[in-house]
Every structure is written in structure tokens, then in C-alpha cells.
Write a protein that holds these residues in place. Structure first.
Motif, PDB file in Angstrom:
ATOM      1  N   UNK A  12       5.569   2.369 -26.793  1.00 21.43           N
ATOM      2  CA  UNK A  12       6.634   1.786 -26.731  1.00 21.43           C
ATOM      3  C   UNK A  12       7.618   1.573 -27.875  1.00 21.43           C
ATOM      4  N   UNK A  13       8.501   0.932 -27.822  1.00 18.37           N
ATOM      5  CA  UNK A  13       9.559   1.003 -29.046  1.00 18.37           C
ATOM      6  C   UNK A  13       9.304  -0.110 -30.029  1.00 18.37           C
ATOM      7  N   UNK A  14       9.828   0.273 -31.289  1.00 23.36           N
ATOM      8  CA  UNK A  14       9.105  -0.520 -32.598  1.00 23.36           C
ATOM      9  C   UNK A  14      10.183  -0.771 -32.832  1.00 23.36           C
ATOM     10  N   UNK A  15      10.287  -2.743 -33.633  1.00 21.51           N
ATOM     11  CA  UNK A  15      11.319  -3.207 -34.618  1.00 21.51           C
ATOM     12  C   UNK A  15      10.938  -2.700 -36.203  1.00 21.51           C
ATOM     13  N   UNK A  16      12.108  -2.302 -36.474  1.00 25.53           N
ATOM     14  CA  UNK A  16      11.865  -1.362 -37.840  1.00 25.53           C
ATOM     15  C   UNK A  16      13.286  -1.757 -38.569  1.00 25.53           C
ATOM     16  N   UNK A  17      12.856  -1.337 -39.798  1.00 22.55           N
ATOM     17  CA  UNK A  17      14.293  -1.865 -40.751  1.00 22.55           C
ATOM     18  C   UNK A  17      14.550   0.170 -41.590  1.00 22.55           C
ATOM     19  N   UNK A  18      15.821   0.276 -41.387  1.00 21.25           N
ATOM     20  CA  UNK A  18      16.083   1.176 -41.275  1.00 21.25           C
ATOM     21  C   UNK A  18      16.362   1.980 -43.183  1.00 21.25           C
ATOM     22  N   UNK A  19      16.338   0.279 -43.723  1.00 24.75           N
ATOM     23  CA  UNK A  19      16.021   0.281 -45.190  1.00 24.75           C
ATOM     24  C   UNK A  19      15.109   1.057 -45.943  1.00 24.75           C
ATOM     25  N   UNK A  20      15.510   2.254 -46.831  1.00 23.99           N
ATOM     26  CA  UNK A  20      14.107   3.059 -47.396  1.00 23.99           C
ATOM     27  C   UNK A  20      13.301   1.443 -47.931  1.00 23.99           C
ATOM     28  N   UNK A  21      13.854   0.712 -48.801  1.00 28.07           N
ATOM     29  CA  UNK A  21      13.262   0.284 -49.877  1.00 28.07           C
ATOM     30  C   UNK A  21      12.853  -1.059 -49.657  1.00 28.07           C
ATOM     31  N   UNK A  22      13.336  -0.808 -48.319  1.00 29.61           N
ATOM     32  CA  UNK A  22      13.031  -2.779 -47.042  1.00 29.61           C
ATOM     33  C   UNK A  22      11.547  -2.923 -47.230  1.00 29.61           C
ATOM     34  N   UNK A  23      11.268  -3.314 -47.489  1.00 28.27           N
ATOM     35  CA  UNK A  23       9.315  -3.687 -47.777  1.00 28.27           C
ATOM     36  C   UNK A  23       8.329  -4.217 -46.080  1.00 28.27           C
ATOM     37  N   UNK A  24       9.451  -4.374 -45.447  1.00 22.97           N
ATOM     38  CA  UNK A  24       8.719  -5.644 -44.132  1.00 22.97           C
ATOM     39  C   UNK A  24       8.549  -4.286 -43.013  1.00 22.97           C
ATOM     40  N   UNK A  25       7.327  -4.782 -42.592  1.00 24.72           N
ATOM     41  CA  UNK A  25       6.639  -3.022 -42.320  1.00 24.72           C
ATOM     42  C   UNK A  25       6.981  -3.690 -40.371  1.00 24.72           C
ATOM     43  N   UNK A  26       6.914  -2.432 -39.637  1.00 26.62           N
ATOM     44  CA  UNK A  26       7.548  -2.441 -38.308  1.00 26.62           C
ATOM     45  C   UNK A  26       6.334  -2.706 -37.617  1.00 26.62           C
ATOM     46  N   UNK A  27       6.863  -3.442 -36.500  1.00 26.82           N
ATOM     47  CA  UNK A  27       5.738  -3.880 -35.060  1.00 26.82           C
ATOM     48  C   UNK A  27       6.292  -3.475 -33.756  1.00 26.82           C
ATOM     49  N   UNK A  28       5.595  -3.411 -33.375  1.00 26.87           N
ATOM     50  CA  UNK A  28       5.777  -3.386 -31.817  1.00 26.87           C
ATOM     51  C   UNK A  28       6.503  -4.148 -31.157  1.00 26.87           C
ATOM     52  N   UNK A  29       7.611  -3.845 -30.541  1.00 32.50           N
ATOM     53  CA  UNK A  29       8.907  -4.131 -29.777  1.00 32.50           C
ATOM     54  C   UNK A  29       8.353  -5.221 -29.164  1.00 32.50           C
ATOM     55  N   UNK A  30       7.065  -4.892 -28.297  1.00 32.47           N
ATOM     56  CA  UNK A  30       7.417  -5.837 -27.096  1.00 32.47           C
ATOM     57  C   UNK A  30       5.985  -7.108 -27.336  1.00 32.47           C
ATOM     58  N   UNK A  31       5.523  -6.958 -28.228  1.00 34.18           N
ATOM     59  CA  UNK A  31       4.681  -7.677 -29.493  1.00 34.18           C
ATOM     60  C   UNK A  31       5.736  -9.429 -29.553  1.00 34.18           C
ATOM     61  N   UNK A  32       6.647  -8.800 -30.871  1.00 34.87           N
ATOM     62  CA  UNK A  32       7.231  -9.452 -31.096  1.00 34.87           C
ATOM     63  C   UNK A  32       8.898  -9.879 -29.833  1.00 34.87           C
ATOM     64  N   UNK A  33       8.261  -9.558 -28.983  1.00 34.95           N
ATOM     65  CA  UNK A  33       9.300 -10.120 -28.268  1.00 34.95           C
ATOM     66  C   UNK A  33       8.887 -10.985 -27.074  1.00 34.95           C
ATOM     67  N   UNK A  34       7.381 -11.309 -27.154  1.00 34.86           N
ATOM     68  CA  UNK A  34       6.391 -11.798 -26.173  1.00 34.86           C
ATOM     69  C   UNK A  34       6.665 -13.388 -27.228  1.00 34.86           C
ATOM     70  N   UNK A  35       6.117 -12.910 -28.567  1.00 35.66           N
ATOM     71  CA  UNK A  35       6.067 -14.095 -29.624  1.00 35.66           C
ATOM     72  C   UNK A  35       7.273 -14.679 -29.274  1.00 35.66           C
ATOM     73  N   UNK A  36       8.684 -14.120 -30.303  1.00 35.91           N
ATOM     74  CA  UNK A  36       9.585 -14.970 -29.210  1.00 35.91           C
ATOM     75  C   UNK A  36       9.723 -15.975 -28.271  1.00 35.91           C
ATOM     76  N   UNK A  37       9.672 -15.505 -27.490  1.00 35.90           N
ATOM     77  CA  UNK A  37      10.100 -15.525 -26.074  1.00 35.90           C
ATOM     78  C   UNK A  37       8.497 -17.105 -26.199  1.00 35.90           C
ATOM     79  N   UNK A  38       6.934 -17.213 -26.492  1.00 33.07           N
ATOM     80  CA  UNK A  38       6.572 -17.917 -26.053  1.00 33.07           C
ATOM     81  C   UNK A  38       6.656 -19.113 -27.603  1.00 33.07           C
ATOM     82  N   UNK A  39       7.470 -18.462 -28.837  1.00 39.54           N
ATOM     83  CA  UNK A  39       7.903 -19.664 -29.232  1.00 39.54           C
ATOM     84  C   UNK A  39       8.997 -20.565 -28.901  1.00 39.54           C
ATOM     85  N   UNK A  40       9.523 -19.654 -27.795  1.00 39.17           N
ATOM     86  CA  UNK A  40      10.897 -21.092 -27.356  1.00 39.17           C
ATOM     87  C   UNK A  40      10.644 -21.858 -26.395  1.00 39.17           C
TER      88      UNK A  40
END
Length: 198
Positions: A12-40
Motif C-alpha cells: 500500500x501507498x504511504x504518507x511520508x514527509x520528503x524533508x530528510x530533517x523532518x521527525x514525522x514518521x510515515x504511515x500507511x495511507x489507507x489507515x490515515x484515510x480511514x481515520x480522517x473519514x471516521x473523524x469526519x
């Protein structure tokens, strides 16, 4: 954060930050999508409850503004009648020139004040009607987006659809889900729906 597709079949596609100095950890995109839809969905349910309460409140507010407009118009009419009468009083010699000018200034000041007040009430009423109309359309609009989202095939179409109701979403994940028992949903989302301000 950006979508990173994988060419490998089944990955599956992931959600990532392309900035090498960014501390944000990637996630599977479908999981983030599901959470956004659930929250909405949760947000919409709460918004509907809040909306029903505010409709009653707005109806009362709307009626008060309309009553104030009616009252102000009657007061204006009385002031214009007074204005006509003082000219008669001057012509008939009841008022001398000084009395006439003094009364004229008082009445014109009252008329100006009432006209300003009337304009404020009418603008407020117009704004309330506009907000009410926007609130009435936002609920079916969000319901439509939630219904269509998983029916769309491309990420681009899904993105366009979400942007029609969401101003922005912020994502924060600080821990990697390396172990099997790790929670893949250990991230924070802040969703900012496009809704009319009260």
C-alpha cells in the motif's frame, strides 16, 4: 506530508514527509484515510446535534432582529413626520428661526442615528440568513463526500473531494510501528472542516 505510491504489487501507498530533517514518521495511507473519514463522520454527527440547537437559537435571534427593524422603521417614520411638522410650525409662526434650527438639528441627528441603526440591523439579518443557508448546505455536502469517498478510484479525485469540505488536515506521528504488536494508528490528526462561522 505526501503520498508515496509503491510499484510493488500489494504494497500500500504511504504518507511520508520528503524533508530528510523532518521527525514525522510515515504511515500507511489507507489507515490515515480511514481515520480522517471516521473523524469526519463523528464530527458531522456532533455538528448535526449542535446545528439543531442553534437553529432554534437562530430563529429567536432572527425574529428579534426583524422586530428591531420594524420598530426602527416606525421610529424613523415618526421622525420624518416631526420634520414635516416643524416646517409647518415655522411657516405658521409657532417656531421662530432659532427654535426651528434647533429642532431641525435634533430631528436630523435622530434620523441619521436611526438610519445607521437600521442599516446595522439589516446587515446583521442578511449575514444571519447567509450563515443559516451555508449551514443548511454543509450537512448534505459532507454526507455526499463521505458517501462518495471510497467509491472513487484515484487519489487525485479523492483529494479534490476532501478539499471541498476540509480546509486542512495536520498529521503528527512520533513513534515507528516496528513490532507486530505496535499500533499503526498511533498518530494525531487535526481536521479543519470548511464551515460557516457563527
Amino acid at each position: 506530508m505526501q503520498r508515496r505510491p509503491y510499484t510493488k504489487i500489494g504494497k500500500p501507498a504511504t504518507l511520508i514527509c520528503y524533508n530528510s530533517k523532518c521527525d514525522n514518521v510515515s504511515s500507511k495511507l489507507y489507515i490515515v484515510e480511514d481515520k480522517i473519514i471516521e473523524a469526519l463522520k463523528i464530527w458531522l454527527k456532533n455538528y448535526k446535534i449542535d446545528y439543531d440547537v442553534k437553529v432554534d437559537s437562530n430563529t429567536e435571534s432572527h425574529q428579534l432582529i426583524e422586530k428591531s427593524i420594524t420598530t426602527t422603521k416606525k421610529e424613523l417614520e415618526r421622525e420624518y413626520n416631526k420634520l414635516n411638522k416643524i416646517y409647518d410650525f415655522l411657516e405658521n409662526g409657532i417656531y421662530n428661526k432659532d427654535e426651528f434650527l434647533k429642532r431641525l438639528k435634533t430631528i436630523k441627528d435622530n434620523i441619521e442615528s436611526l438610519e445607521n441603526k437600521l442599516q446595522e440591523y439589516e446587515e446583521l439579518l442578511s449575514k444571519n440568513i447567509q450563515i443559516q443557508n451555508e449551514k443548511e448546505t454543509i450537512i448534505p455536502k459532507i454526507e455526499n463526500v463521505l458517501d462518495l469517498y471510497y467509491k472513487l478510484e484515484t487519489a487525485k479525485d479523492k483529494n479534490i473531494l476532501l478539499k471541498s469540505i476540509v480546509a486542512k488536515v495536520t498529521y503528527l506521528k512520533t513513534e515507528k510501528a516496528i513490532k507486530k504488536e505496535s499500533d499503526p494508528t498511533n498518530f494525531e490528526l487535526h481536521i479543519y472542516p470548511k464551515i460557516p462561522k457563527n
